[in-house]
Motif scaffolding. Structure first.
Motif, mmCIF file in Angstrom:
data_model
loop_
_atom_site.group_PDB
_atom_site.id
_atom_site.type_symbol
_atom_site.label_atom_id
_atom_site.label_comp_id
_atom_site.label_asym_id
_atom_site.label_seq_id
_atom_site.Cartn_x
_atom_site.Cartn_y
_atom_site.Cartn_z
ATOM 1 N N LEU A 131 0.833 -1.196 0.000
ATOM 2 C CA LEU A 131 0.000 0.000 0.000
ATOM 3 C C LEU A 131 0.872 1.251 0.000
ATOM 4 O O LEU A 131 1.881 1.310 0.702
ATOM 5 N N PRO A 132 0.506 2.265 -0.783
ATOM 6 C CA PRO A 132 1.334 3.485 -0.817
ATOM 7 C C PRO A 132 1.285 4.215 0.513
ATOM 8 O O PRO A 132 0.230 4.388 1.106
ATOM 9 N N MET A 133 2.425 4.617 1.001
ATOM 10 C CA MET A 133 2.536 5.345 2.256
ATOM 11 C C MET A 133 3.363 6.608 2.038
ATOM 12 O O MET A 133 4.227 6.640 1.155
ATOM 13 N N PRO A 134 3.100 7.639 2.817
ATOM 14 C CA PRO A 134 3.903 8.861 2.666
ATOM 15 C C PRO A 134 5.354 8.600 3.033
ATOM 16 O O PRO A 134 5.647 7.876 3.973
ATOM 17 N N SER A 135 6.257 9.187 2.252
ATOM 18 C CA SER A 135 7.671 9.025 2.561
ATOM 19 C C SER A 135 8.032 9.941 3.718
ATOM 20 O O SER A 135 7.647 11.109 3.740
ATOM 21 N N ILE A 136 8.743 9.403 4.706
ATOM 22 C CA ILE A 136 9.122 10.170 5.890
ATOM 23 C C ILE A 136 10.640 10.256 5.941
ATOM 24 O O ILE A 136 11.333 9.237 5.994
ATOM 25 N N GLU A 137 11.137 11.470 5.935
ATOM 26 C CA GLU A 137 12.572 11.720 5.988
ATOM 27 C C GLU A 137 12.990 11.933 7.440
ATOM 28 O O GLU A 137 12.283 12.584 8.215
ATOM 29 N N ALA A 138 14.110 11.359 7.806
ATOM 30 C CA ALA A 138 14.626 11.548 9.164
ATOM 31 C C ALA A 138 15.277 12.922 9.276
ATOM 32 O O ALA A 138 16.190 13.242 8.509
ATOM 33 N N ARG A 139 14.771 13.702 10.210
ATOM 34 C CA ARG A 139 15.334 15.027 10.437
ATOM 35 C C ARG A 139 15.273 15.332 11.930
ATOM 36 O O ARG A 139 14.182 15.453 12.490
ATOM 37 N N ALA A 140 16.403 15.452 12.560
ATOM 38 C CA ALA A 140 16.453 15.651 14.006
ATOM 39 C C ALA A 140 15.919 17.026 14.395
ATOM 40 O O ALA A 140 16.154 18.018 13.699
ATOM 41 N N GLU A 141 15.156 17.051 15.495
ATOM 42 C CA GLU A 141 14.723 18.272 16.158
ATOM 43 C C GLU A 141 13.885 19.174 15.258
ATOM 44 O O GLU A 141 13.909 20.397 15.381
ATOM 45 N N GLN A 142 13.114 18.582 14.343
ATOM 46 C CA GLN A 142 12.265 19.387 13.473
ATOM 47 C C GLN A 142 11.118 18.522 12.922
ATOM 48 O O GLN A 142 11.300 17.348 12.615
ATOM 49 N N LEU A 143 9.937 19.133 12.814
ATOM 50 C CA LEU A 143 8.798 18.521 12.122
ATOM 51 C C LEU A 143 8.488 19.397 10.921
ATOM 52 O O LEU A 143 8.086 20.559 11.062
ATOM 53 N N HIS A 144 8.699 18.834 9.735
ATOM 54 C CA HIS A 144 8.513 19.594 8.493
ATOM 55 C C HIS A 144 7.480 18.881 7.622
ATOM 56 O O HIS A 144 7.626 17.689 7.330
ATOM 57 N N ILE A 145 6.452 19.615 7.220
ATOM 58 C CA ILE A 145 5.392 19.069 6.366
ATOM 59 C C ILE A 145 5.261 19.973 5.145
ATOM 60 O O ILE A 145 5.113 21.191 5.287
ATOM 61 N N GLN A 146 5.281 19.375 3.966
ATOM 62 C CA GLN A 146 5.182 20.165 2.740
ATOM 63 C C GLN A 146 4.230 19.502 1.752
ATOM 64 O O GLN A 146 4.373 18.334 1.420
ATOM 65 N N ASN A 147 3.239 20.287 1.313
ATOM 66 C CA ASN A 147 2.269 19.850 0.292
ATOM 67 C C ASN A 147 1.630 18.506 0.651
ATOM 68 O O ASN A 147 1.538 17.590 -0.182
ATOM 69 N N LEU A 148 1.184 18.368 1.891
ATOM 70 C CA LEU A 148 0.588 17.110 2.345
ATOM 71 C C LEU A 148 -0.892 17.077 2.002
ATOM 72 O O LEU A 148 -1.654 17.987 2.359
ATOM 73 N N ASN A 149 -1.314 16.010 1.309
ATOM 74 C CA ASN A 149 -2.721 15.793 0.963
ATOM 75 C C ASN A 149 -3.192 14.501 1.614
ATOM 76 O O ASN A 149 -2.514 13.469 1.522
ATOM 77 N N LEU A 150 -4.355 14.562 2.261
ATOM 78 C CA LEU A 150 -4.938 13.386 2.898
ATOM 79 C C LEU A 150 -6.307 13.115 2.325
ATOM 80 O O LEU A 150 -7.084 14.048 2.066
ATOM 81 N N GLN A 151 -6.624 11.824 2.165
ATOM 82 C CA GLN A 151 -7.947 11.402 1.717
ATOM 83 C C GLN A 151 -8.459 10.294 2.617
ATOM 84 O O GLN A 151 -7.692 9.586 3.266
ATOM 85 N N SER A 152 -9.785 10.146 2.638
ATOM 86 C CA SER A 152 -10.398 9.026 3.336
ATOM 87 C C SER A 152 -10.254 7.783 2.465
ATOM 88 O O SER A 152 -9.900 7.883 1.281
ATOM 89 N N PRO A 153 -10.526 6.562 3.027
ATOM 90 C CA PRO A 153 -10.462 5.350 2.189
ATOM 91 C C PRO A 153 -11.392 5.405 0.980
ATOM 92 O O PRO A 153 -11.170 4.688 -0.001
ATOM 93 N N HIS A 154 -12.411 6.255 1.053
ATOM 94 C CA HIS A 154 -13.336 6.403 -0.080
ATOM 95 C C HIS A 154 -12.958 7.593 -0.939
ATOM 96 O O HIS A 154 -13.787 8.103 -1.712
ATOM 97 N N HIS A 155 -11.709 8.067 -0.770
ATOM 98 C CA HIS A 155 -11.147 9.144 -1.588
ATOM 99 C C HIS A 155 -11.852 10.478 -1.382
ATOM 100 O O HIS A 155 -11.888 11.317 -2.277
ATOM 101 N N HIS A 156 -12.380 10.680 -0.186
ATOM 102 C CA HIS A 156 -12.945 11.975 0.180
ATOM 103 C C HIS A 156 -11.826 12.850 0.741
ATOM 104 O O HIS A 156 -11.073 12.414 1.612
ATOM 105 N N PRO A 157 -11.665 14.096 0.250
ATOM 106 C CA PRO A 157 -10.551 14.937 0.712
ATOM 107 C C PRO A 157 -10.673 15.302 2.185
ATOM 108 O O PRO A 157 -11.723 15.739 2.639
#
Length: 594
Positions: free
Chosen positions: A379-405
């Protein structure tokens, strides 16, 4: 009969039979793995186990089991010849020959008993080692890549993984070995007793025809015809055995859920409905059990009839030759015994049809489980990069299992000591966002960077407490550490009354209230000292005073920790610097709070 020559001949035969059987086994096994579905299924499950080439390889004990199995075939041949000698001595009234035969029997019987016990030990020991390897392999496959969790997103995920790991592995290892050795024993014995019967059969006179060695042909025709009918009688057992395992596991799962949610069910007074659910699932199991009973009864009855006919069949066919003194009583009884052995060996597949049906169902269940794990990891999963002491999110899109945004183009950056509160109405995707940040949500796209491994900790609304000591639960998922830190942390999260029970083993999720479990989770965070901490409604069971105390504790003890909270209470705002509001349909807004 010269028994010393028999011993020498038996050793020579054993060496030849072992070499030939091993060669045929390798060739036929390779062909079956390449050309049959169940052969490929077997190799997928256990190929790596048998491909080891060191001194601890399972190939060596398997070859020894094969040798002892072939030795058992030779013992049957020696018993057949003993029957001839013993009955011939009776017919001739030879007192000395009779007692010599009794001495030979004692030796043969002793060897036979020792061999039977030893091969039982070898087979069971081999199965235990094989089960241990299979358990490690399948449990690892289930846990690898969080397949045990991701399988919940599959439309056709395998059911009851607990049963497939515990019960089906045992059945697979035990049945594989017993059926393999049963086939080898049957085939080699068939060859040996065909040779014996060929020499004893003489000419069969039937309906005016004289058929040389006719008894051998009759034996083969008899068993082949019986096996064909048995196949059509027993064929439905394959699907019935598969369904039997499925409905039994479903019923057990319902019982486990009743125990797990016993308090909620009692509060709702749901006894009547739960009884109906259990009855329905149990009745499905019983209905299948009745079908299995009648089908097995029909097949067993058929097999018993065939076996009973086989007892007198060779005596009837050889009676004329005995009464005309063409053969001795010993020849007649050896013929009967050889025919019975040949019939039994040829009938192995007929008598074991139910075992093969159950084995095929087990193969399907285990390979289905492996396929489900593979599909879950794919199953496709978001790629997570290891970065110490920081939470960085860029252009994140989430959908429900029924593809509802749920979330569109989220951009966010948090550094050491920053604290974010996530709010929004129910179903807007707050918890889903945390799942995506943990790498557990397959319907996500975008870039995520955060501290890796134990530097990131998630506290859920209902904490998970493993069965074991309270100390183990406090340090989970890390290894429990002896020392005063655990007692100090319990006091800080206002659970000091449990300090004396730190090393007491119990199901703490049933002993502690939800509020106490949540405070224990805060203690877990204090001990872990994470760089990034996610809290999903982690104080929902606490009053506002306790909630304030816990967050104040985090502020004091973990000042550099990046804190991300999901919650509805406005009382959480003073502990956070920013608020991410999810507005639904993928929308979001970011506000400053301080």
């Amino acid at each position: 009969m010269d028994w010393s020559n028999e011993v020498v001949n038996s050793l020579i035969w054993l060496g030849k039979a072992f070499g030939i059987t091993l060669t045929v086994l390798v060739i036929v096994g390779g062909l079956l793995i390449q050309t049959t579905r169940w052969g490929r299924q077997f190799w997928r499950l256990s190929g790596q186990y048998f491909l080891r080439y060191d001194l601890r390889s399972p190939i060596w004990p398997l070859m020894f089991i094969l040798l002892i199995t072939l030795f058992g075939v030779r013992m049957d041949v020696l018993f057949s010849r003993w029957y001839n000698q013993m009955y011939t001595s009776l017919q001739k009234l030879d007192f000395a020959a009779f007692w010599f035969a009794m001495i030979v029997f004692c030796i043969l019987a002793t060897i036979h008993v020792v061999r039977a016990l030893y091969i039982t030990y070898l087979q069971q020991a081999f199965s235990i080692h094989w089960r241990q390897w299979l358990n490690t392999r399948l449990v690892g496959d289930w846990l690898d890549g969080n397949a045990y969790y991701k399988a919940g997103f599959l439309p056709d995920a395998s059911d009851n993984p607990d049963q497939r790991i515990q019960q089906d592995i045992t059945a697979f290892a035990t049945s594989s070995l017993s059926l393999l050795m049963g086939i080898i024993d049957a085939v080699v014995s068939m060859v040996e007793f065909t040779i014996i019967l060929w020499g004893l059969a003489g000419t069969l006179r039937l309906a005016g025809l004289e058929i040389p060695h006719g008894l051998v042909y009759v034996a083969y025709a008899y068993v082949i015809a019986a096996t064909v009918f048995a196949y059509y009688i027993g064929r439905p057992l394959i699907s019935l055995n598969f369904i039997s395992e499925q409905v039994a596991a479903t019923y057990r799962y319902a019982l486990v859920r009743l125990k797990e949610y016993s308090e909620s069910i009692a509060f709702f007074r749901g006894n009547t409905l739960e009884r109906a659910i259990l009855d329905n699932r149990f009745l499905a199991s019983i209905a299948n059990a009745w079908q299995l009973l009648w089908r097995n009864l029909f097949l067993d009855g058929y097999n018993l009839i065939i076996s009973q006919i086989a007892v007198v069949f060779p005596l009837i066919l050889q009676a004329q030759r005995f009464f005309s003194k063409e053969i001795t009583l010993g020849d007649l009884m050896q013929t009967s015994q050889a025919f019975g052995q040949l019939q039994g060996n040829l009938s192995f597949f007929r008598r074991s049809f139910a075992d093969f049906a159950g084995y095929k169902a087990t193969l399907d269940r285990l390979t289905g489980f492996v396929d489900s794990n593979m599909d879950a990891r794919a199953l496709p999963m978001p790629s997570i990069e290891a970065r110490a002491e920081q939470l960085h999110i860029q252009n994140l899109n989430l959908q429900s299992p029924h593809h509802h945004p749920l979330l569109n183009q989220l951009n966010l950056n948090l550094t050491q000591g920053q604290r974010l509160l996530i709010r929004g109405r129910s179903g807007s995707g707050k918890t889903t966002l945390l799942r995506a940040l943990a790498g557990l949500w397959p319907y996500a796209e975008g870039e995520i960077a955060r501290p890796e491994g134990s530097a990131t900790l998630f506290l859920s609304q209902k904490p998970y407490l493993p069965i074991g000591t309270l100390r183990t639960a406090l340090y989970y998922p890390g290894e429990a550490v002896e020392g005063p830190d655990a007692v100090k942390v319990l006091e800080q999260v206002q659970l000091g009354h449990l300090a004396g029970r730190l090393d007491e083993e119990a199901d703490w999720s049933r002993i502690l209230s939800l509020g106490e479990q949540q405070r224990l989770a805060f203690g877990r965070a204090l001990l872990a000292q994470p760089a990034l901490l996610f809290l999903d409604e982690a104080t929902s069971a606490m009053d506002e005073g306790l909630e304030y105390a816990m967050y104040q504790l985090l502020r004091e003890r973990l000042p550099q920790c990046i804190l991300v909270s999901v919650g509805h209470r406005s009382t959480l705002r003073p502990f956070h610097q920013q608020e991410l509001e999810l507005t639904g349909e993928g929308g979001w807004q970011l506000h400053a709070l301080q």
